[in-house]
Structure formats: structure tokens, C-alpha cells
Design a protein around this motif. Sequence first.
Motif, short mmCIF file in Angstrom:
data_model
loop_
_atom_site.label_atom_id
_atom_site.label_comp_id
_atom_site.label_asym_id
_atom_site.label_seq_id
_atom_site.Cartn_x
_atom_site.Cartn_y
_atom_site.Cartn_z
N MET A 220 0.86 -1.18 0.00
CA MET A 220 0.00 0.00 0.00
C MET A 220 0.90 1.23 0.00
O MET A 220 1.63 1.46 0.97
N LYS A 221 0.87 2.01 -1.08
CA LYS A 221 1.70 3.21 -1.21
C LYS A 221 0.82 4.44 -1.10
O LYS A 221 -0.21 4.54 -1.78
N LEU A 222 1.22 5.37 -0.22
CA LEU A 222 0.42 6.57 0.03
C LEU A 222 1.32 7.80 0.08
O LEU A 222 2.51 7.71 0.38
N ASP A 223 0.70 8.96 -0.19
CA ASP A 223 1.36 10.24 0.00
C ASP A 223 1.01 10.76 1.38
O ASP A 223 -0.07 10.48 1.91
N GLY A 224 1.93 11.53 1.96
CA GLY A 224 1.68 12.10 3.27
C GLY A 224 2.29 13.48 3.38
O GLY A 224 3.12 13.88 2.56
N ALA A 225 1.87 14.20 4.42
CA ALA A 225 2.39 15.55 4.67
C ALA A 225 2.10 15.94 6.11
O ALA A 225 1.20 15.38 6.75
N CYS A 226 2.86 16.91 6.58
CA CYS A 226 2.58 17.49 7.89
C CYS A 226 1.36 18.41 7.76
O CYS A 226 0.80 18.57 6.67
N HIS A 227 0.95 19.05 8.84
CA HIS A 227 -0.25 19.90 8.83
C HIS A 227 -0.11 21.10 7.91
O HIS A 227 -1.04 21.43 7.17
N CYS A 228 1.06 21.75 7.92
CA CYS A 228 1.23 22.96 7.11
C CYS A 228 1.65 22.64 5.67
O CYS A 228 1.66 23.53 4.82
N GLY A 229 1.98 21.39 5.38
CA GLY A 229 2.34 20.98 4.02
C GLY A 229 3.79 21.23 3.64
O GLY A 229 4.18 20.97 2.50
N VAL B 50 1.57 3.59 11.67
CA VAL B 50 1.56 2.42 10.80
C VAL B 50 3.01 2.16 10.38
O VAL B 50 3.84 3.06 10.42
N SER B 51 3.32 0.93 9.98
CA SER B 51 4.71 0.52 9.75
C SER B 51 5.15 0.62 8.29
O SER B 51 4.38 0.32 7.38
N ALA B 52 6.42 0.99 8.13
CA ALA B 52 7.08 1.01 6.83
C ALA B 52 8.52 0.57 7.02
O ALA B 52 9.13 0.85 8.06
N ALA B 53 9.07 -0.14 6.05
CA ALA B 53 10.49 -0.47 6.07
C ALA B 53 11.30 0.83 5.92
O ALA B 53 10.78 1.83 5.40
N LEU B 54 12.55 0.82 6.38
CA LEU B 54 13.38 2.03 6.26
C LEU B 54 13.44 2.53 4.83
O LEU B 54 13.39 3.72 4.59
N GLY B 55 13.50 1.63 3.87
CA GLY B 55 13.54 2.03 2.46
C GLY B 55 12.18 2.37 1.89
O GLY B 55 12.08 2.78 0.74
N GLY B 56 11.13 2.24 2.69
CA GLY B 56 9.77 2.46 2.21
C GLY B 56 9.24 3.87 2.43
O GLY B 56 8.11 4.17 2.08
N LEU B 57 10.05 4.75 3.01
CA LEU B 57 9.63 6.14 3.25
C LEU B 57 10.59 7.07 2.54
O LEU B 57 11.81 6.97 2.72
N THR B 58 10.05 7.98 1.72
CA THR B 58 10.86 8.95 1.00
C THR B 58 10.32 10.35 1.27
O THR B 58 9.14 10.62 1.01
N ILE B 59 11.16 11.21 1.82
CA ILE B 59 10.79 12.61 2.01
C ILE B 59 10.94 13.29 0.65
O ILE B 59 12.03 13.32 0.09
N THR B 60 9.84 13.82 0.11
CA THR B 60 9.87 14.41 -1.22
C THR B 60 10.01 15.93 -1.18
O THR B 60 10.45 16.53 -2.16
N GLU B 61 9.63 16.56 -0.07
CA GLU B 61 9.79 18.00 0.12
C GLU B 61 9.96 18.30 1.60
O GLU B 61 9.34 17.65 2.44
N GLY B 62 10.78 19.28 1.90
CA GLY B 62 10.88 19.80 3.26
C GLY B 62 11.74 19.00 4.22
O GLY B 62 11.61 19.17 5.44
N ALA B 63 12.65 18.17 3.72
CA ALA B 63 13.51 17.39 4.62
C ALA B 63 14.28 18.29 5.58
O ALA B 63 14.48 17.94 6.74
N ASP B 64 14.67 19.47 5.10
CA ASP B 64 15.41 20.40 5.95
C ASP B 64 14.52 21.04 7.01
O ASP B 64 15.02 21.72 7.92
N ASN B 65 13.22 20.83 6.93
CA ASN B 65 12.30 21.39 7.91
C ASN B 65 11.91 20.37 8.98
O ASN B 65 11.10 20.66 9.85
N LEU B 66 12.49 19.18 8.92
CA LEU B 66 12.24 18.17 9.95
C LEU B 66 13.22 18.37 11.11
O LEU B 66 14.38 18.73 10.90
N THR B 67 12.74 18.16 12.31
CA THR B 67 13.60 18.19 13.48
C THR B 67 13.49 16.85 14.20
O THR B 67 12.47 16.17 14.10
#
Length: 136
Positions: free
Chosen positions: A1-10, A41-58
Motif C-alpha cells: 500500500m503506497k500513500l502520500d503524506g504531509a505534515c499539517h502545514c504541508g 503504521v509501519s514502513a520499512a526504512l527504504g519504504g519512506l521517502t521525504i519528497t519536500e521539506g527534509a530540511d524542515n524536519l527536526t
Amino acid sequence: MKLDGACHCGTVKFTVELKGGLASARRCDCSFCTMRGAVAVSAALGGLTITEGADNLTLYQFNTGVAEHYFCKSCGIYTHHRRRSNPNEYGVNLACLEGQSPFHLSEVVVNDGQHHPNDGGPADGVAGILRYEVTR
């Protein structure tokens, strides 16, 4: 199951391939997760890709420092974490996934983070079941 995700502000956007789909949904009763209140929910380490805003994660870590909890610096929303019980997996905030909500689930397993299996707690690691019933 592949899904897109985002934080609240996008600002932080990602794609994730879930291991076990929504059946992997769980909560935890450790001190941090109890306050955070998210369903993961669970994902393998290789199963998650940050597509935007990686520098905004803490990053936040506590206690053993093994688990890595990631949040958007702008809106404060927890997006995902690297699990202590299985460092080869991420827990992903179900509420951040497009078209998903923890309120779509009638039951969620609660992991025993107060008596963690890695610290000699029960092998099944289950503390209980959280139930949601729609009243309207």
C-alpha cells in the motif's frame, strides 16, 4: 500500500509504502507516545521517502536514544519515527497520510512501551486495545 503524506502545514511531504497496510496500526503507552497520542503504521526504512521539506524536519530522542522521532519545525506535527523495537522500520503518523484517519479504525493495538520488550517486558509487547465508536 503506497500513500502520500504531509505534515499539517504541508512543508514536509513524503511517500510511504506501508508494511502490512493499515493492519499495522498501533499506539504506544510509553511516556512520550502517551502525550503525543498518534496512531502509527509501519514502513520499512527504504519504504519512506521525504519528497519536500527534509530540511524542515527536526529530531527528538529520549531515554535510550534509539528511537528517532521526526517533527515539522513549522507546525510541530509528528510525521514519523524510527522504531526502537525494530530499528529497520519506521512508524508513520497515520493522520498525516492522504485520505486516512485514525478515526477510520474501530480498534488499535496499544504497545507496552512502559514495559518495553527490549527491557525484559512481555514478548508480545501488547498493553491493550484502544477502541473508537462513532456516536453520530
